[in-house]
Design a protein around this motif. Sequence first.
Motif, short mmCIF file in Angstrom:
data_model
loop_
_atom_site.label_atom_id
_atom_site.label_comp_id
_atom_site.label_asym_id
_atom_site.label_seq_id
_atom_site.Cartn_x
_atom_site.Cartn_y
_atom_site.Cartn_z
N GLU A 174 0.90 -2.29 9.63
CA GLU A 174 2.33 -2.63 9.49
C GLU A 174 2.49 -3.99 8.79
O GLU A 174 3.35 -4.14 7.91
N TYR A 175 1.69 -4.97 9.19
CA TYR A 175 1.77 -6.29 8.56
C TYR A 175 1.39 -6.21 7.08
O TYR A 175 2.03 -6.84 6.24
N ARG A 176 0.38 -5.44 6.76
CA ARG A 176 -0.03 -5.31 5.36
C ARG A 176 1.05 -4.63 4.52
O ARG A 176 1.26 -4.97 3.36
N LYS A 177 1.72 -3.65 5.12
CA LYS A 177 2.81 -2.97 4.39
C LYS A 177 3.96 -3.93 4.11
O LYS A 177 4.57 -3.89 3.04
N LYS A 178 4.26 -4.81 5.06
CA LYS A 178 5.30 -5.81 4.83
C LYS A 178 4.92 -6.72 3.67
O LYS A 178 5.76 -7.06 2.83
N ILE A 179 3.64 -7.12 3.62
CA ILE A 179 3.18 -7.99 2.54
C ILE A 179 3.29 -7.25 1.20
O ILE A 179 3.77 -7.82 0.21
N GLU A 180 2.86 -5.99 1.17
CA GLU A 180 2.94 -5.21 -0.08
C GLU A 180 4.38 -5.09 -0.56
O GLU A 180 4.67 -5.23 -1.75
N ASP A 238 2.61 -14.07 9.26
CA ASP A 238 2.61 -13.16 10.41
C ASP A 238 1.27 -12.43 10.53
O ASP A 238 0.72 -12.28 11.62
N LEU A 239 0.74 -11.98 9.38
CA LEU A 239 -0.55 -11.30 9.40
C LEU A 239 -1.65 -12.27 9.84
O LEU A 239 -2.52 -11.91 10.65
N SER A 240 -1.60 -13.48 9.36
CA SER A 240 -2.59 -14.48 9.75
C SER A 240 -2.52 -14.76 11.25
O SER A 240 -3.55 -14.84 11.93
N ASP A 241 -1.31 -14.89 11.79
CA ASP A 241 -1.13 -15.11 13.23
C ASP A 241 -1.68 -13.92 14.02
O ASP A 241 -2.33 -14.10 15.06
#
Length: 166
Positions: free
Chosen positions: A86-92, A142-145
């Motif tokens: 989910e976090y990766r999709k937000k980044i994409e 957010d992904l890093s956290d």
Amino acid sequence: MKKRHLLYFFILAIICVIGLYSPAVSGDSRQQKESPYFSNEDIEKYKSPSDNKTPKTRAEAVETKKRAEKTKKQKEKEYWCKRATEYRKKIEKAQEDVEETEKKLAEIEGNPLPGEKSKKALKQLNSKLRKSKKQLRNAERDLSDFEDEAHRKGIPPGWLRCQFDW
């Protein structure tokens, strides 16, 4: 003094007579109740379905525990994989927005519109670009956290990349 001894003797005699003839001491059968008798048929009436189960052997209990732990571990892997995805999709999505806005901005800068429309469009696109870049930074943070949280909890990095063998 003699009267006192005689009184003690008389009381002791009464106690002995009562003790000898009391129903508890004499074994009077009317006072004693018979103990209940249960047959196998009576016992069958009160059996529950769980009484029919055979007791598990130690090996079966260990196997059941291993299966439960494996299922729990699999669910945990799926949880971490799903959240990281989910976090990766937000980044994409944020990266796509940034790239799309940059393309539009380059088109307008390459083919300027006459007058106020050009300035207004450039201002709007620059504002949108700043917002998109901010969303991208927030998504990356957010992904890093999330990765830091996983690291603190001892989650293998492969789980976050959905790289595990079932």
